[in-house]
Design an enzyme around this catalytic site. Structure first.
Site, PDB file in Angstrom:
ATOM      1  N   GLU A   1      45.619  66.449  75.529  1.00  0.00           N
ATOM      2  CA  GLU A   1      46.064  66.097  74.092  1.00  0.00           C
ATOM      3  C   GLU A   1      44.677  65.226  73.686  1.00  0.00           C
ATOM      4  O   GLU A   1      44.074  64.336  74.148  1.00  0.00           O
ATOM      5  CB  GLU A   1      47.257  65.047  74.065  1.00  0.00           C
ATOM      6  CG  GLU A   1      47.437  64.662  72.636  1.00  0.00           C
ATOM      7  CD  GLU A   1      49.018  63.659  72.638  1.00  0.00           C
ATOM      8  OE1 GLU A   1      49.339  63.358  73.577  1.00  0.00           O
ATOM      9  OE2 GLU A   1      49.008  63.131  71.607  1.00  0.00           O
TER      10      GLU A   1
ATOM     11  N   ARG B   1      51.287  62.757  89.518  1.00  0.00           N
ATOM     12  CA  ARG B   1      49.826  62.533  89.173  1.00  0.00           C
ATOM     13  C   ARG B   1      48.782  61.358  90.111  1.00  0.00           C
ATOM     14  O   ARG B   1      49.508  60.901  91.002  1.00  0.00           O
ATOM     15  CB  ARG B   1      49.910  61.669  87.802  1.00  0.00           C
ATOM     16  CG  ARG B   1      50.735  60.601  87.612  1.00  0.00           C
ATOM     17  CD  ARG B   1      50.750  59.704  86.268  1.00  0.00           C
ATOM     18  NE  ARG B   1      51.102  60.684  85.346  1.00  0.00           N
ATOM     19  CZ  ARG B   1      50.577  60.771  84.084  1.00  0.00           C
ATOM     20  NH1 ARG B   1      49.436  59.957  84.125  1.00  0.00           N
ATOM     21  NH2 ARG B   1      50.728  61.670  83.144  1.00  0.00           N
TER      22      ARG B   1
ATOM     23  N   LYS C   1      45.718  56.423  78.918  1.00  0.00           N
ATOM     24  CA  LYS C   1      44.711  56.536  77.722  1.00  0.00           C
ATOM     25  C   LYS C   1      45.038  55.325  76.810  1.00  0.00           C
ATOM     26  O   LYS C   1      44.190  55.000  76.142  1.00  0.00           O
ATOM     27  CB  LYS C   1      44.978  58.037  77.012  1.00  0.00           C
ATOM     28  CG  LYS C   1      44.031  59.121  77.719  1.00  0.00           C
ATOM     29  CD  LYS C   1      44.031  60.343  77.043  1.00  0.00           C
ATOM     30  CE  LYS C   1      45.369  60.867  77.315  1.00  0.00           C
ATOM     31  NZ  LYS C   1      45.351  62.453  76.713  1.00  0.00           N
TER      32      LYS C   1
HETATM   33  P1  ATP Z   1      47.677  59.530  79.980  1.00  0.00           P
HETATM   34  O1  ATP Z   1      49.026  59.066  80.349  1.00  0.00           O
HETATM   35  O2  ATP Z   1      46.470  59.159  80.657  1.00  0.00           O
HETATM   36  O3  ATP Z   1      47.586  59.392  78.358  1.00  0.00           O
HETATM   37  P2  ATP Z   1      48.470  62.146  79.636  1.00  0.00           P
HETATM   38  O4  ATP Z   1      49.409  62.910  80.412  1.00  0.00           O
HETATM   39  O5  ATP Z   1      49.098  61.823  78.300  1.00  0.00           O
HETATM   40  O6  ATP Z   1      47.648  61.088  80.284  1.00  0.00           O
HETATM   41  P3  ATP Z   1      47.328  64.552  78.502  1.00  0.00           P
HETATM   42  O7  ATP Z   1      45.842  64.954  77.640  1.00  0.00           O
HETATM   43  O8  ATP Z   1      48.496  65.098  77.978  1.00  0.00           O
HETATM   44  O9  ATP Z   1      47.224  63.165  79.231  1.00  0.00           O
HETATM   45  O10 ATP Z   1      46.994  65.270  79.800  1.00  0.00           O
HETATM   46  C1  ATP Z   1      46.375  66.607  80.083  1.00  0.00           C
HETATM   47  C2  ATP Z   1      46.911  67.071  81.428  1.00  0.00           C
HETATM   48  O11 ATP Z   1      46.079  66.164  82.399  1.00  0.00           O
HETATM   49  C3  ATP Z   1      48.427  66.939  81.670  1.00  0.00           C
HETATM   50  O12 ATP Z   1      48.593  68.210  82.285  1.00  0.00           O
HETATM   51  C4  ATP Z   1      48.545  66.051  82.528  1.00  0.00           C
HETATM   52  O13 ATP Z   1      49.745  66.172  83.164  1.00  0.00           O
HETATM   53  C5  ATP Z   1      47.197  65.833  83.409  1.00  0.00           C
HETATM   54  N1  ATP Z   1      47.085  64.525  83.501  1.00  0.00           N
HETATM   55  C6  ATP Z   1      47.101  63.439  83.175  1.00  0.00           C
HETATM   56  N2  ATP Z   1      47.160  62.394  83.695  1.00  0.00           N
HETATM   57  C7  ATP Z   1      46.962  62.477  85.034  1.00  0.00           C
HETATM   58  C8  ATP Z   1      46.911  62.142  86.105  1.00  0.00           C
HETATM   59  N3  ATP Z   1      46.972  60.543  86.440  1.00  0.00           N
HETATM   60  N4  ATP Z   1      46.767  62.794  87.590  1.00  0.00           N
HETATM   61  C9  ATP Z   1      47.094  63.932  87.366  1.00  0.00           C
HETATM   62  N5  ATP Z   1      46.946  64.711  86.297  1.00  0.00           N
HETATM   63  C10 ATP Z   1      47.014  64.075  84.942  1.00  0.00           C
HETATM   64 MG    MG Z   2      50.164  63.405  77.365  1.00  0.00          MG
END
Ligand code: ATP
Ligand code: MG
Length: 561
Positions: free
Chosen positions: A36, A262, A272
Site C-alpha cells: 500500500e 510476519r 508504518k
Molecule cells: P504495516 O503494518 O507496516 O503498515 P502493511 O502490512 O500494512 O504493513 P503493506 O504495504 O500492506 O503493509 O504490505 C505489503 C506486503 O508486505 C503485504 O503482503 C504484507 O503482508 C507484507 N508485509 C508487511 N509487513 C510485513 C512484515 N513485518 N513481515 C512480512 N511481510 C510483511
Molecule cells: Mg496493509
C-alpha cells in the site's frame, strides 16, 4: 551455527507450489508483492519481497508489483517512487508487470454490479455505528440489516446513484450477502464499497465510491492471473471472504491465498503508522534515518541487499508469529561485509604521535592489504610521516591490568607500518590530559615485523597527520532501548543514545574516493559508509553501520519462538 544458508530454501509455501506444478494445476507461477503506497518499505516488507520475487525466480515464473492503492486518503506519489526504487535495490525486477489496484476500479465496480445481479450483494442504509451494533459478537449472531432483502433492481439503481454522487459520505454501503450468523465475523455481510469523497493520487475525483481492501484484493489477483497470493497471518480469517468473492462473482481464475508469519525484530518498530509518527514528530530525521528499519534507512546506514536477502532466506517462512533477534540480522551484515568490505584506517578520537627519530618532511607510501579475506582486492598505498594520529583510547598512562596497547615505555605495532615506542607524554597543563605522545620508531620493522623476532602485544590503526582528511562520523545504535516497546506510548521506549556524532575524526586519504553506497571496514572499529545525503567532498560524513563485535554465540540460545 553460521549465517550460511543453502541457496535453495524450502518451506510450506514452496511445497504447495511444487505440488501445484506436479499435479498440473498450474503450468507457470505468478505471485505478487502488493504494497500500500502509504509509507516507505521496511525490513518486514523485504521478507515478503524476497519470498514473492524469490519464488517466482526459483520456478521460472513472474512476480507482479502491485500498488494496493484502494484507500485514497493516505497514498502519495512519493511512496510509489520510493517503493520501486527499494525493490530494485534489493535486487528484484517486476519486468513490465507493474500494476495499480486503482487501474481495476472500473472492473471491480463491474464485479460488484454482477454480484448484485446474482443476488449476492445489497445496498445498505445503516450508518457505521448501526452496522457495528447489529453485527453481533463472537458469542452472539448478528442481526440482518433491514435492507438485506432489497430487490435486485432497487440495489442496481441505488448503487448507480451512489457512484454518481447522489448520497453523502458514509450514508450507504454495498454489502456482501453472506451469513449474519457466521462464526467468522468477516462473513457477516461485510462492506464491499463505501462512499468517500477523496481525491485519489491516480484517478483524481473520478470516483466517490471506493472498494474495500478485502474485496479489491481477490479481484485484482484474479484479473492478473495470480496463482499464489501470499500474505501475512492476520489475513487468515479473511481467507473465507477472499474465496467467497472469487466463487460468487465472475472471476476469470481462482488464485489461492496462503498466509505466513510476519517478521518482527527486537529493538525496532515495523508498523508504518508508528514509523510515520516518528518522522512527523521529528524524532528521527526522515524515512531514511539510518536508525529506522526502513530499506531507505538501512541502505543509508550501510546495509547491503546481499545481507538482507541472506537474512530473509535464513528466517524463512512459518505459520507462527515470533520475534527475531536484531543480532541475527546484524550478523548477516557482518558476514557479508567481512567477506567483501574494503579495509581502511580511520581515527575517531585522535591523539597526536610525533616520531622523534623520523625525518621531518619525509613521506613514505606503505602497502596496505585491502581485504585479508579476499586476496583479489589487492593492496593500496598509505602515506606515513613523522606526525601521526592514533586512537586516544589506544593509549593509557598508567596502563591498567590486561591493557596491552600503548603506554609510556611500551612498544606496539602500527598496522602495515613500523614498531613504535612511547618515550614521553606531553600533557595539557590545566587538565593533565595527554595531548601528544613523543615516540620513536624502529626503521628495521618496516611492514610490521622485527627482524630479530621480538614481539609486541598490540597492533594499532593510525593515519598520517599531514595527509589525513577530517570527517564527521555518526555512531548509530538501536532505535529502542528495550527489545519490545513495553509502554503504551512507544516513543517512551526510544533509545536516547541511538546517535552519537563525532567531529574531527581523521581518515586515510583513500577514503575520499570511497563511492556512496560502499560500506568499508574501519580497521578495529567497525563497518562504515559515506552518508548518501550529507557527505560532500571537503566535508565528509560517515555512518557506522555496525561494530565489529560478533555476538552470534549468545543469539542461538536467546532466539525465542
Ligand atoms: P504495516 O503494518 O507496516 O503498515 P502493511 O502490512 O500494512 O504493513 P503493506 O504495504 O500492506 O503493509 O504490505 C505489503 C506486503 O508486505 C503485504 O503482503 C504484507 O503482508 C507484507 N508485509 C508487511 N509487513 C510485513 C512484515 N513485518 N513481515 C512480512 N511481510 C510483511
Ligand atoms: Mg496493509
Amino acid at each position: 551455527m553460521s549465517t550460511q544458508t543453502s541457496p535453495v530454501p524450502t518451506d510450506f509455501i514452496r511445497d504447495i507450489v511444487d505440488e501445484d506444478l506436479r499435479s498440473g494445476k498450474h503450468r507457470a507461477i505468478v505471485t505478487r508483492f502488493p504494497p500500500e503506497p502509504n509509507g516507505y518499505l521496511h525490513i518486514g516488507h523485504a521478507k515478503s519481497i524476497c519470498l514473492n520475487f524469490g519464488i517466482a525466480r526459483q520456478y521460472g515464473g513472474i512476480c507482479h508489483l502491485r500498488f494496493d492503492d484502494t484507500n485514497p486518503s493516505t497514498e502519495e506519489v512519493e511512496y510509489v517512487e520510493s517503493i520501486q526504487d527499494d525493490v530494485r535495490w534489493l535486487g528484484f525486477d517486476w519486468k513490465d508487470k507493474r500494476f495499480y489496484a486503482s487501474d481495476y476500479f472500473e472492473k471491480i465496480h463491474g464485479y460488484a454490479v454482477e454480484l448484485i445481479r446474482r443476488g449476492k450483494a445489497y445496498v445498505c442504509d445503516l450508518s457505521t455505528e448501526e452496522m457495528r451494533r447489529s453485527r453481533g459478537t463472537f458469542t452472539e449472531p448478528g442481526q440482518p440489516s433491514p435492507f438485506r432483502d432489497r430487490g435486485v433492481e432497487e440495489n442496481l439503481d441505488l448503487f448507480e446513484r451512489m457512484r454518481k454522487g447522489e448520497f453523502p459520505d458514509g450514508s450507504r454501503t454495498l454489502r456482501a450477502k453472506i451469513d449474519m450468523a457466521s462464526p467468522n465475523m468477516n462473513l457477516r455481510d461485510p462492506v464491499l464499497y463505501r462512499i468517500k469523497r477523496a481525491t485519489h493520487h491516480r484517478t483524481g475525483d473520478k470516483w466517490c465510491l471506493y472498494p474495500m481492501y478485502d474485496f479489491a484484493h481477490p479481484i485484482s489477483d484474479a484479473l492478473e492471473g495470480i496463482t499464489h497470493s501470499i500474505c501475512t497471518l492476520e489475513f487468515e480469517d479473511h481467507r473465507p471472504l477472499y474465496d467467497w468473492t472469487l466463487e460468487n462473482g465472475p472471476a476469470p481464475c481462482r488464485p489461492r491465498q496462503i498466509e505466513f508469519a510476519r517478521l518482527n525484530l527486537t529493538f525496532t518498530l515495523m508498523s508504518k503508522r508508528k514509523l510515520l509518527d516518528l518522522v512527523e514528530k521529528n524524532l528521527v530525521t526522515g524515512w531514511d534515518d539510518p536508525r529506522l528499519p526502513t530499506l531507505r534507512g538501512m541502505r543509508r546506514r550501510g546495509f547491503t541487499p546481499e545481507a538482507l536477502r541472506a537474512f530473509a532466506s535464513h528466517v524463512g517462512v512459518t505459520k507462527f508469529n515470533s520475534l527475531t533477534e536484531m543480532e541475527l540480522l546484524e550478523n548477516f551484515l557482518r558476514d557479508d561485509l567481512n567477506k567483501r568490505a574494503p579495509r581502511r584506517m580511520a581515527v575517531l578520537k585522535p591523539l597526536k604521535v610525533v616520531l622523534e627519530n623520523y625525518p621531518e618532511g619525509k613521506v613514505e607510501e606503505l602497502d596496505a592489504v585491502n581485504n585479508p579475506e579476499d586476496p583479489s582486492a589487492g593492496t593500496r598505498k598509505v602515506p606515513f610521516s613523522r606526525e601521526l594520529f592514533i586512537e586516544a583510547d589506544d593509549f593509557r598512562d598508567p596502563p591498567p591490568p590486561k591493557f596491552f596497547r600503548l603506554s609510556p615505555g611500551r612498544e606496539v605495532r602500527l598496522r602495515c607500518a613500523y614498531f613504535i615506542k612511547c618515550e614521553r607524554v606531553v600533557r595539557d597543563p590545566k587538565t593533565g590530559e595527554p595531548v601528544e605522545l613523543r615516540c620513536t620508531y624502529d626503521p628495521a620493522t618496516r611492514g610490521g615485523n622485527a627482524p630479530d623476532g621480538r614481539k609486541v602485544k598490540a597492533t594499532l590503526h593510525w593515519v598520517s597527520a599531514q595527509t589525513c582528511v577530517p570527517a564527521e562520523v555518526r555512531l548509530y545504535d538501536r532505535l529502542l532501548s528495550t527489545p519490545e516497546p513495553t509502554e503504551e506510548d512507544f516513543t517512551k521506549s526510544l533509545n536516547p543514545r541511538s546517535l552519537e556524532v563525532l567531529q574531527g575524526c581523521r581518515l586515510e586519504p583513500a577514503l575520499t574516493e570511497l563511492p556512496v553506497g560502499t560500506t568499508c571496514q574501519f580497521e578495529r572499529l567497525g563497518y562504515f559508509c559515506p552518508d548518501s545525503v550529507d557527505s560532500k567532498p571537503g566535508a565528509l560524513v560517515f555512518n557506522r553501520a555496525l561494530t565489529l563485535k560478533d555476538s552470534w554465540a549468545k543469539i542461538e540460545s536467546k532466539t525465542k519462538a
